[in-house]
Motif scaffolding. Structure first.
Motif, PDB file in Angstrom:
ATOM      1  N   LYS A 116      -0.735   7.179   0.364  1.00  0.00           N
ATOM      2  CA  LYS A 116      -2.054   7.774   0.118  1.00  0.00           C
ATOM      3  C   LYS A 116      -3.169   6.835   0.561  1.00  0.00           C
ATOM      4  O   LYS A 116      -4.106   7.222   1.255  1.00  0.00           O
ATOM      5  CB  LYS A 116      -2.199   8.072  -1.379  1.00  0.00           C
ATOM      6  CG  LYS A 116      -2.473   9.549  -1.651  1.00  0.00           C
ATOM      7  CD  LYS A 116      -2.698   9.783  -3.117  1.00  0.00           C
ATOM      8  CE  LYS A 116      -3.371  11.125  -3.334  1.00  0.00           C
ATOM      9  NZ  LYS A 116      -3.566  11.364  -4.767  1.00  0.00           N
ATOM     10  N   GLU A 117      -3.027   5.563   0.105  1.00  0.00           N
ATOM     11  CA  GLU A 117      -4.040   4.582   0.479  1.00  0.00           C
ATOM     12  C   GLU A 117      -4.091   4.408   1.993  1.00  0.00           C
ATOM     13  O   GLU A 117      -5.156   4.310   2.593  1.00  0.00           O
ATOM     14  CB  GLU A 117      -3.734   3.212  -0.171  1.00  0.00           C
ATOM     15  CG  GLU A 117      -4.012   3.152  -1.657  1.00  0.00           C
ATOM     16  CD  GLU A 117      -2.778   3.480  -2.485  1.00  0.00           C
ATOM     17  OE1 GLU A 117      -1.843   4.104  -1.927  1.00  0.00           O
ATOM     18  OE2 GLU A 117      -2.753   3.125  -3.665  1.00  0.00           O
ATOM     19  N   ARG A 118      -2.917   4.363   2.574  1.00  0.00           N
ATOM     20  CA  ARG A 118      -2.865   4.205   4.034  1.00  0.00           C
ATOM     21  C   ARG A 118      -3.646   5.320   4.720  1.00  0.00           C
ATOM     22  O   ARG A 118      -4.435   5.074   5.627  1.00  0.00           O
ATOM     23  CB  ARG A 118      -1.419   4.270   4.526  1.00  0.00           C
ATOM     24  CG  ARG A 118      -0.696   2.958   4.384  1.00  0.00           C
ATOM     25  CD  ARG A 118       0.799   3.164   4.697  1.00  0.00           C
ATOM     26  NE  ARG A 118       1.507   1.914   4.587  1.00  0.00           N
ATOM     27  CZ  ARG A 118       1.817   1.139   5.666  1.00  0.00           C
ATOM     28  NH1 ARG A 118       1.532   1.545   6.874  1.00  0.00           N
ATOM     29  NH2 ARG A 118       2.429  -0.008   5.493  1.00  0.00           N
ATOM     30  N   GLN A 119      -3.402   6.531   4.275  1.00  0.00           N
ATOM     31  CA  GLN A 119      -4.083   7.687   4.864  1.00  0.00           C
ATOM     32  C   GLN A 119      -5.593   7.555   4.723  1.00  0.00           C
ATOM     33  O   GLN A 119      -6.348   7.822   5.670  1.00  0.00           O
ATOM     34  CB  GLN A 119      -3.610   8.959   4.163  1.00  0.00           C
ATOM     35  CG  GLN A 119      -3.006   9.935   5.146  1.00  0.00           C
ATOM     36  CD  GLN A 119      -2.359  11.114   4.459  1.00  0.00           C
ATOM     37  OE1 GLN A 119      -2.568  11.347   3.255  1.00  0.00           O
ATOM     38  NE2 GLN A 119      -1.592  11.861   5.207  1.00  0.00           N
ATOM     39  N   ALA A 120      -6.001   7.100   3.551  1.00  0.00           N
ATOM     40  CA  ALA A 120      -7.439   6.969   3.290  1.00  0.00           C
ATOM     41  C   ALA A 120      -8.060   5.953   4.249  1.00  0.00           C
ATOM     42  O   ALA A 120      -9.129   6.178   4.828  1.00  0.00           O
ATOM     43  CB  ALA A 120      -7.660   6.553   1.841  1.00  0.00           C
ATOM     44  N   ILE A 121      -7.362   4.831   4.410  1.00  0.00           N
ATOM     45  CA  ILE A 121      -7.904   3.792   5.317  1.00  0.00           C
ATOM     46  C   ILE A 121      -7.975   4.309   6.752  1.00  0.00           C
ATOM     47  O   ILE A 121      -8.960   4.123   7.453  1.00  0.00           O
ATOM     48  CB  ILE A 121      -7.052   2.513   5.233  1.00  0.00           C
ATOM     49  CG1 ILE A 121      -7.202   1.903   3.830  1.00  0.00           C
ATOM     50  CG2 ILE A 121      -7.492   1.502   6.287  1.00  0.00           C
ATOM     51  CD1 ILE A 121      -6.296   0.731   3.561  1.00  0.00           C
ATOM     52  N   LEU A 156       0.840  -1.204   0.000  1.00  0.00           N
ATOM     53  CA  LEU A 156       0.000   0.000   0.000  1.00  0.00           C
ATOM     54  C   LEU A 156       0.873   1.252   0.000  1.00  0.00           C
ATOM     55  O   LEU A 156       1.876   1.314   0.709  1.00  0.00           O
ATOM     56  CB  LEU A 156      -0.888   0.033   1.238  1.00  0.00           C
ATOM     57  CG  LEU A 156      -2.103  -0.906   1.257  1.00  0.00           C
ATOM     58  CD1 LEU A 156      -2.870  -0.713   2.557  1.00  0.00           C
ATOM     59  CD2 LEU A 156      -3.004  -0.634   0.060  1.00  0.00           C
TER      60      LEU A 156
END
Lengths: 432, 281
Positions: A374-379, A371
């Motif tokens: 960005k994806e981490r932040q979204a999750i 990941l």
């Protein structure tokens, strides 16, 4: 936050004329309990009524109003002008209230420190309140805590050991002379309340029989019947002395009725088997020189008073140790009480959810290594939003009901449903 | 250091710890023994087991019952004393008796540890089965009378407080006068036969070793004096109803005589019973 209130009076603040007027009849505890519970500021209530004290314990969210309402209730219920009652009443809140109830149930506030009845009386009072459902979770726990504190005080200090009445002191001394009192024979010379009481204590503690003698034979016969003993004419008692182990005298004779020579003869007849003589008469019935005879132990009323005074002093020393125990227990209980407040409950609830969220995130991220940031932040944001949305309704219900009577029920429910009770369980294991 | 000496020292350590715990427990103003008292009892039991091992080790090493010099005698005396106390403890469960008895055992052991521990050859003339029989009976008697002495001291203390009506913390721990007096009687009824048999077995042994039952050496004389003292007390108890203070005082005087018979004679007056006489040529 739920607060504990005590309003009441005791032998220390009110004479018996007042105490008897505000006492509650044990046969009819339902009505006052329900009336007390119906007061607007009272969430939970208990009424303790003994011959030495009348006290109202209440759980409330509005301490100031509660004190006033309880005082007014006490006056109105018994039809006493409030101003007249006011000077005898005391009231405590928060930690002071907790301390007061712990001290009362541990018998530190009793007329005779360490007397055991008060704990039973409070237990009975609690029983009435539980029966009429006027106690909730706070007073419930509070009273159980008070019982366990009293038990701790009783086992960890010597507050209740050693007699503090003359007649019990006599029994304790007899035990140190004879070991067991089983089969011992008692002679009662003359009549007197203290003497009869002591004789009764001896019988209750194993003594086999009582011989009674009196200048008027009818009186002796009557008393002997009461003890299921034997009446002896006054002229004959000296010949029977060697048959008894314990002698209680309280005649109105102006001179000694038993002298050294007579008692030396008696102890010879007894082959030196020990005797315990208790002379409660004033002026004394037995020559004090008798105490010098081997195997005879003579105590007059002053000697026994001396023993009682020493024991009382010892109890006061022990009471200081008890205060230390109570100090510790107050801290523990107030922490529990504070934790039951709405704000700490919400904090604990949020903390719990946040821990779950972080834990699950860690697991997911370690599985999905590729990941990007960005994806981490979204999750992260997604999970945080879910938790917040889910927690919003329970949090606002708790806040809305903060000041109402059912507030503590919601706190209890949340704490139970979401398993926020760890601190409390630790307490419980200590209680049992 | 040989095994038995090492064991002896560990035993002494155990007894000392037990004594300290007993004393700590007994100064509290309580009726019953506390945790310290119970711990003291178990440590004492452990010490006693070690003491058994000590004596066994010494017996195996020396080849005779180890009561042939001062060190051995004191150790043996302490062993019988602790053993008899533990027997009494089963019946009476009295921590306070331990607090009075154990210090005596420790004192005996301490003196014993300063005495020379070297083993010498036993005089072949004395090497007989009567030797262990005589000393065991004599020391068991001594130990029982030591308990009577301890009970006597406790009786006098308790009686003093009851008569003067001034009570110290000990009053609450000391048992009733009746219990203390019955210990006195029990000790007398066990100790007196033991002592009598000890003297008789000694006479028989003397006859086989030296060809004469009785030689009026100081040890024998003093033993007889002590025996008469206890005989008088037993007689007084059974017939005239001596008890309480008088019996307690008798038990104390008897014990002092006993102590002199045991130690004083050996150390001050030289005779057939001296440890020198125990050694071979």
């Amino acid at each position: 936050m739920m607060n504990i209130i005590v309003v009441g009076l005791s032998h220390k603040t009110a004479p018996v004329e007042i105490r008897e007027r505000v006492a509650f009849a044990p046969t009819d505890m339902g009505r006052p309990l329900h009336e007390m519970r119906a007061l607007p500021a009272v969430a939970e209530g208990i009424i303790v009524s003994t011959c030495n004290r009348v006290e109202l314990y209440a759980g409330t969210h509005a301490p100031e109003a509660c004190v006033g309402q309880l005082k007014a209730f006490l006056a109105a219920y018994h039809g006493i002008p409030a101003e007249q009652l006011e000077e005898h009443l005391y009231d405590y809140q928060g930690e002071e209230a907790i301390r007061h109830v712990f001290r009362v149930s541990s018998s530190l506030d009793s007329m005779v420190i360490g007397e055991p009845q008060i704990l039973g009386q409070i237990k009975t009072a609690y029983g009435y309140a539980a029966e009429h459902k006027t106690v909730g979770s706070v007073l419930n726990r509070f009273l159980h805590k008070a019982f366990s504190v009293a038990k701790r005080v009783r086992t960890e200090t010597d507050i209740a050991s050693n007699a503090v009445s003359v007649s019990f002191a006599a029994v304790e001394l007899a035990r140190k002379i004879f070991g067991s009192l089983d089969g011992k024979k008692v002679m009662l010379i003359g009549a007197g309340e203290m003497c009869e009481l002591a004789a009764r204590h001896f019988l209750n503690n194993g003594a086999a029989s009582v011989m009674v003698t009196n200048r008027t034979l009818e009186r002796a016969v009557k008393l002997a019947e009461e003890f299921q003993g034997q009446a002896v004419p006054f002229e004959e008692f000296p010949q029977r002395l060697h048959q008894v182990d314990i002698v209680l005298t309280s005649t109105g004779a102006p001179n000694f009725i038993l002298g050294q020579e007579k008692m030396e003869e008696v102890i010879r007849q007894r082959k030196n088997k020990p005797m315990f003589l208790i002379d409660i008469a004033v002026p004394r019935d037995i020559d004090p020189k008798v105490n010098k005879i081997d195997n005879i132990y003579l105590y007059d009323v002053d000697d026994l008073q001396g023993v009682v005074q020493a024991n009382l002093k010892e109890r006061q020393k022990e009471a200081k140790k008890a205060e230390v125990i109570i100090d510790q227990e107050i801290g523990q209980f107030s922490r529990w009480l504070e934790n039951r407040d709405v704000v700490p409950t919400i904090v604990a609830l949020r903390k719990k959810f946040e821990e779950i969220r972080q834990g699950e995130l860690r697991k997911t991220f370690s599985n999905l290594k590729d990941l990007g940031p960005k994806e981490r932040q979204a999750i992260e944001a997604l999970t945080a939003a879910i938790v917040n949305k889910m927690l919003h309704p329970p949090t606002s219900v708790l806040k809305q009901n903060q000041e109402t009577a059912s507030g503590s029920d919601y706190v209890d429910a949340v704490r139970t449903l979401f398993d926020l009770e760890i601190a409390q369980e630790e307490d419980d294991s200590e209680l049992s | 250091m040989s095994v038995n000496i090492l064991l002896f020292k560990i035993t002494l350590l155990f007894y000392s710890v037990a004594t300290v715990l007993y004393l700590v427990d007994v100064v509290r103003r309580k009726e019953k023994a506390g945790k310290t008292g119970k711990a003291a009892r178990w440590i004492l039991v452990g010490g006693f087991a070690l003491h058994c091992a000590t004596l066994l080790a010494r017996y195996l090493e020396a080849g005779y019952t180890p009561v042939a010099n001062l060190h051995e005698s004191l150790s043996f005396f302490a062993w019988t004393l602790v053993g008899i106390f533990l027997l009494f403890d089963i019946r009476y469960r009295m921590t306070v008796l331990g607090a009075f008895s154990c210090p005596l055992a420790v004192i005996l052991m301490l003196i014993g540890s300063t005495a020379p521990t070297a083993m010498k050859e036993l005089n072949p003339a004395l090497d007989s089965w009567w030797f262990p029989v005589h000393v065991t009976l004599a020391f068991l008697g001594n130990a029982v009378f030591t308990v009577a002495f301890v009970a006597g001291v406790m009786y006098l203390l308790q009686e003093r407080m009851l008569k003067s009506k001034k009570f110290s913390a000990l009053y609450y721990r000391l048992p009733s006068l009746d219990v203390l007096d019955s210990i006195n009687y029990k000790c007398l009824s066990f100790g007196f036969p033991l002592m009598t048999m000890g003297i008789i077995s000694g006479a028989v042994w003397a006859n086989s070793a030296w060809g004469g039952y009785w030689r009026w050496d100081p040890k024998e004389t003093w033993a007889l004096i002590t025996w008469f003292l206890y005989a008088a007390l037993l007689h007084g108890r059974l017939t005239v109803g001596w008890r309480g203070r008088r019996a307690a005082i008798f038990a104390i005087i008897g014990f002092l005589c006993l102590l002199f018979t045991f130690l004083g004679v050996n150390l001050l007056l030289s005779d057939l019973h001296s440890f020198k006489a125990m050694e071979g040529p």
